[in-house]
Design a protein around this motif. Structure first.
Motif, PDB file in Angstrom:
ATOM      1  N   GLN A  18     -54.020  16.670  42.308  1.00 21.70           N
ATOM      2  CA  GLN A  18     -54.788  15.499  41.901  1.00 21.70           C
ATOM      3  C   GLN A  18     -54.862  14.414  42.979  1.00 21.70           C
ATOM      4  O   GLN A  18     -55.680  13.497  42.879  1.00 21.70           O
ATOM      5  N   VAL A  19     -54.026  14.522  44.010  1.00 23.33           N
ATOM      6  CA  VAL A  19     -54.118  13.562  45.118  1.00 23.33           C
ATOM      7  C   VAL A  19     -55.504  13.622  45.765  1.00 23.33           C
ATOM      8  O   VAL A  19     -55.977  12.633  46.334  1.00 23.33           O
ATOM      9  N   ALA A  20     -56.167  14.751  45.638  1.00 22.26           N
ATOM     10  CA  ALA A  20     -57.525  14.881  46.188  1.00 22.26           C
ATOM     11  C   ALA A  20     -58.505  13.924  45.515  1.00 22.26           C
ATOM     12  O   ALA A  20     -59.592  13.663  46.057  1.00 22.26           O
ATOM     13  N   GLN A  21     -58.133  13.381  44.357  1.00 20.17           N
ATOM     14  CA  GLN A  21     -58.995  12.434  43.644  1.00 20.17           C
ATOM     15  C   GLN A  21     -58.717  10.982  44.038  1.00 20.17           C
ATOM     16  O   GLN A  21     -59.366  10.066  43.521  1.00 20.17           O
ATOM     17  N   LEU A  22     -57.772  10.781  44.953  1.00 22.75           N
ATOM     18  CA  LEU A  22     -57.299   9.430  45.259  1.00 22.75           C
ATOM     19  C   LEU A  22     -58.405   8.522  45.783  1.00 22.75           C
ATOM     20  O   LEU A  22     -58.575   7.389  45.322  1.00 22.75           O
ATOM     21  N   ARG A  23     -59.153   9.001  46.749  1.00 25.30           N
ATOM     22  CA  ARG A  23     -60.156   8.151  47.388  1.00 25.30           C
ATOM     23  C   ARG A  23     -61.151   7.586  46.368  1.00 25.30           C
ATOM     24  O   ARG A  23     -61.569   6.423  46.463  1.00 25.30           O
ATOM     25  N   GLU A  24     -61.498   8.396  45.382  1.00 27.40           N
ATOM     26  CA  GLU A  24     -62.477   7.959  44.382  1.00 27.40           C
ATOM     27  C   GLU A  24     -61.952   6.843  43.495  1.00 27.40           C
ATOM     28  O   GLU A  24     -62.734   6.140  42.845  1.00 27.40           O
ATOM     29  N   GLN A  25     -60.635   6.670  43.459  1.00 29.13           N
ATOM     30  CA  GLN A  25     -60.053   5.644  42.583  1.00 29.13           C
ATOM     31  C   GLN A  25     -59.990   4.277  43.258  1.00 29.13           C
ATOM     32  O   GLN A  25     -59.750   3.268  42.577  1.00 29.13           O
ATOM     33  N   LEU A  26     -60.194   4.232  44.556  1.00 27.41           N
ATOM     34  CA  LEU A  26     -59.971   3.014  45.320  1.00 27.41           C
ATOM     35  C   LEU A  26     -61.277   2.276  45.595  1.00 27.41           C
ATOM     36  O   LEU A  26     -62.327   2.907  45.806  1.00 27.41           O
ATOM     37  N   PRO A  27     -61.246   0.943  45.639  1.00 24.03           N
ATOM     38  CA  PRO A  27     -62.434   0.183  46.039  1.00 24.03           C
ATOM     39  C   PRO A  27     -62.855   0.582  47.456  1.00 24.03           C
ATOM     40  O   PRO A  27     -62.016   0.701  48.349  1.00 24.03           O
ATOM     41  N   ARG A  28     -64.135   0.781  47.657  1.00 30.58           N
ATOM     42  CA  ARG A  28     -64.635   1.354  48.912  1.00 30.58           C
ATOM     43  C   ARG A  28     -64.256   0.528  50.140  1.00 30.58           C
ATOM     44  O   ARG A  28     -63.890   1.074  51.176  1.00 30.58           O
ATOM     45  N   ASP A  29     -64.346  -0.790  50.045  1.00 33.20           N
ATOM     46  CA  ASP A  29     -64.124  -1.643  51.211  1.00 33.20           C
ATOM     47  C   ASP A  29     -62.779  -2.363  51.166  1.00 33.20           C
ATOM     48  O   ASP A  29     -62.594  -3.392  51.833  1.00 33.20           O
ATOM     49  N   ALA A  30     -61.846  -1.841  50.407  1.00 37.84           N
ATOM     50  CA  ALA A  30     -60.560  -2.521  50.225  1.00 37.84           C
ATOM     51  C   ALA A  30     -59.716  -2.493  51.492  1.00 37.84           C
ATOM     52  O   ALA A  30     -59.795  -1.569  52.307  1.00 37.84           O
ATOM     53  N   ARG A  31     -58.892  -3.530  51.626  1.00 33.50           N
ATOM     54  CA  ARG A  31     -57.830  -3.566  52.642  1.00 33.50           C
ATOM     55  C   ARG A  31     -56.556  -3.161  51.908  1.00 33.50           C
ATOM     56  O   ARG A  31     -56.011  -3.922  51.112  1.00 33.50           O
ATOM     57  N   ILE A  32     -56.101  -1.942  52.159  1.00 33.30           N
ATOM     58  CA  ILE A  32     -55.086  -1.289  51.328  1.00 33.30           C
ATOM     59  C   ILE A  32     -53.738  -1.274  52.028  1.00 33.30           C
ATOM     60  O   ILE A  32     -53.631  -0.826  53.186  1.00 33.30           O
ATOM     61  N   SER A  44     -41.991  15.865  52.303  1.00 29.54           N
ATOM     62  CA  SER A  44     -42.898  16.726  51.544  1.00 29.54           C
ATOM     63  C   SER A  44     -44.289  16.802  52.154  1.00 29.54           C
ATOM     64  O   SER A  44     -45.094  17.656  51.763  1.00 29.54           O
ATOM     65  N   GLY A  45     -44.594  15.903  53.071  1.00 28.88           N
ATOM     66  CA  GLY A  45     -45.935  15.851  53.653  1.00 28.88           C
ATOM     67  C   GLY A  45     -46.917  15.046  52.827  1.00 28.88           C
ATOM     68  O   GLY A  45     -48.101  14.947  53.172  1.00 28.88           O
ATOM     69  N   LEU A  46     -46.447  14.446  51.713  1.00 28.01           N
ATOM     70  CA  LEU A  46     -47.343  13.707  50.831  1.00 28.01           C
ATOM     71  C   LEU A  46     -47.949  12.499  51.527  1.00 28.01           C
ATOM     72  O   LEU A  46     -49.159  12.235  51.395  1.00 28.01           O
ATOM     73  N   LEU A  47     -47.143  11.776  52.279  1.00 29.97           N
ATOM     74  CA  LEU A  47     -47.664  10.593  52.957  1.00 29.97           C
ATOM     75  C   LEU A  47     -48.731  10.970  53.968  1.00 29.97           C
ATOM     76  O   LEU A  47     -49.785  10.319  54.055  1.00 29.97           O
ATOM     77  N   ALA A  48     -48.487  12.054  54.698  1.00 30.43           N
ATOM     78  CA  ALA A  48     -49.488  12.524  55.662  1.00 30.43           C
ATOM     79  C   ALA A  48     -50.773  12.950  54.947  1.00 30.43           C
ATOM     80  O   ALA A  48     -51.886  12.697  55.442  1.00 30.43           O
ATOM     81  N   GLN A  49     -50.629  13.578  53.804  1.00 28.77           N
ATOM     82  CA  GLN A  49     -51.801  13.995  53.028  1.00 28.77           C
ATOM     83  C   GLN A  49     -52.612  12.787  52.581  1.00 28.77           C
ATOM     84  O   GLN A  49     -53.851  12.786  52.641  1.00 28.77           O
ATOM     85  N   ILE A  50     -51.917  11.746  52.147  1.00 25.80           N
ATOM     86  CA  ILE A  50     -52.614  10.540  51.687  1.00 25.80           C
ATOM     87  C   ILE A  50     -53.339   9.867  52.847  1.00 25.80           C
ATOM     88  O   ILE A  50     -54.491   9.416  52.705  1.00 25.80           O
TER      89      ILE A  50
END
Length: 367
Positions: A18-32, A44-50
């Motif tokens: 479900q991490v593949a759905q992450l980008r769609e949840q975020l405001p497009r022009d946000a400073r994150i 685990s490689g999760l941070l690199a994946q994100i």
């Protein structure tokens, strides 16, 4: 049944990949600002994946948020968020990272001339606005992925306080993200989940049969899956069950219309503040002893709990209460956790200090 208000605005994306759905949840022009602890999300490689999923977006990072997140560490992230004009927070980790990020969200918008620790002292009452946030959960335990609560420690004052304000806008729960966690952390997560349920359940009988059955179902599930998880932490289905138990244990669902207690947590927070003991570990020391001390006041519910969760139906009431408390402690010990203060090298001086603090604050514990 008591009056209640249920507010659960968090979107849950549950399951493998479900991490593949992450980008769609975020405001497009946000400073994150991505917040995390370190260990498991890196291994685990999760941070690199994100980072890969969010390539091209404006990202900042703050790592090193410790278990039992501290005010001192989190203020570094607050300064970063203010300096970079961050307008969205993404917490990647367990409950400590999520709790810490809720504090960052509130403190970054707090009056710069005032100490944000007041947010904790007022239980969130002084929070005006906060930076919106989302989460990617790696350690089930606190339910912070679907509630507004957070608990923060102050090293300088040796205090640990809770506040309530910000719900995550979304939370991604992938059981595979738990596979690289140390077994001790998983055990503490199971214990924390169990005690969350108990704090909302072990009060009085007859208020809400539905809430009782929901709570008992979570407790029975945890008892059933715990040995399977201890035997194989890479069992996707069992870790998925655990992850959902933790979320359902503290997202408001089993609290609807019923009295709550939370004395075990308030005492446990002091053990963490004074000695740095992992939160879940403190709870399993306190709960069986609290049940013993409060056996008369909680008699009806202890008997119901013993019968429905552990199948304890025979013997006198006192015998059944004794067996129920013993069964609870044995479950915690089956997780590999200590259940007595002396096993943690904690003695009478600490007990006296906790009593002094509660008296000084005028604390009223329990339902």
């Amino acid at each position: 049944m008591n009056n209640f208000t249920l507010h659960t605005p968090t979107k849950i994306l549950f399951g493998k990949g479900q991490v593949a759905q992450l980008r769609e949840q975020l405001p497009r022009d946000a400073r994150i600002l991505i917040t995390y602890g370190g260990g498991s999300v890196v291994r685990s490689g999760l941070l690199a994946q994100i980072r890969s999923e969010l390539a091209g977006m404006t990202l900042f990072e703050f790592g090193g948020i410790e278990p039992n997140p501290t005010y001192e560490t989190l203020m570094g992230a607050v300064e970063l968020a203010r300096a970079e004009r961050v307008d969205f927070l993404l917490a990647v980790g367990g409950g400590s990272v999520l709790d810490g990020t809720k504090f960052i969200a509130a403190a970054a918008h707090y009056d710069p001339a005032r100490d944000p620790w007041h947010i904790l002292e007022t239980v969130g009452g002084e929070v005006g606005s906060a930076i919106p946030l989302g989460t990617v959960l790696t350690l089930p335990a606190t339910g912070s992925e679907m509630n507004a609560g957070a608990v923060i420690s102050n090293l300088a004052t040796q205090e640990k306080f809770a506040f309530h304000h910000s719900f995550p806008q979304f939370s991604i729960l992938d059981p595979e993200a738990t596979f690289s966690l140390p077994p001790f952390q998983v055990a503490c997560g199971i214990a924390d989940t169990f005690v969350h349920v108990m704090e909302q359940y072990l009060t009085v009988t007859g208020v809400s049969p539905l809430m009782d059955r929901w709570a008992e179902g979570i407790l029975q599930t945890l008892i059933e899956i715990a040995p399977k998880i201890r035997a194989n932490q890479h069992d996707y289905d069992q870790m998925a069950n655990f992850m959902l138990c933790a979320t359902m244990g503290l997202n408001g669902f089993i609290a609807m219309g019923v009295p709550q207690d939370w004395a075990t947590h308030m005492i446990g927070h002091e053990l963490t503040a004074l000695h740095g003991v992992t939160h879940g570990q403190t709870l399993v020391v306190v709960l069986p002893a609290l049940m013993s001390v409060m056996r008369e006041q909680k008699k009806g519910k202890i008997l119901q709990y013993g019968e429905r969760v552990f199948g304890i139906r025979e013997g006198s009431e006192d015998e059944r209460i004794d067996r129920t408390i013993r069964a609870t402690e044995e479950f915690f010990r089956s997780l590999g956790l200590a259940t007595r203060l002396h096993e943690l090298q904690i003695g009478q001086d600490t007990i006296d200090e906790i009593v002094r603090r509660f008296n000084e604050r005028g604390s009223r514990l329990g339902e």
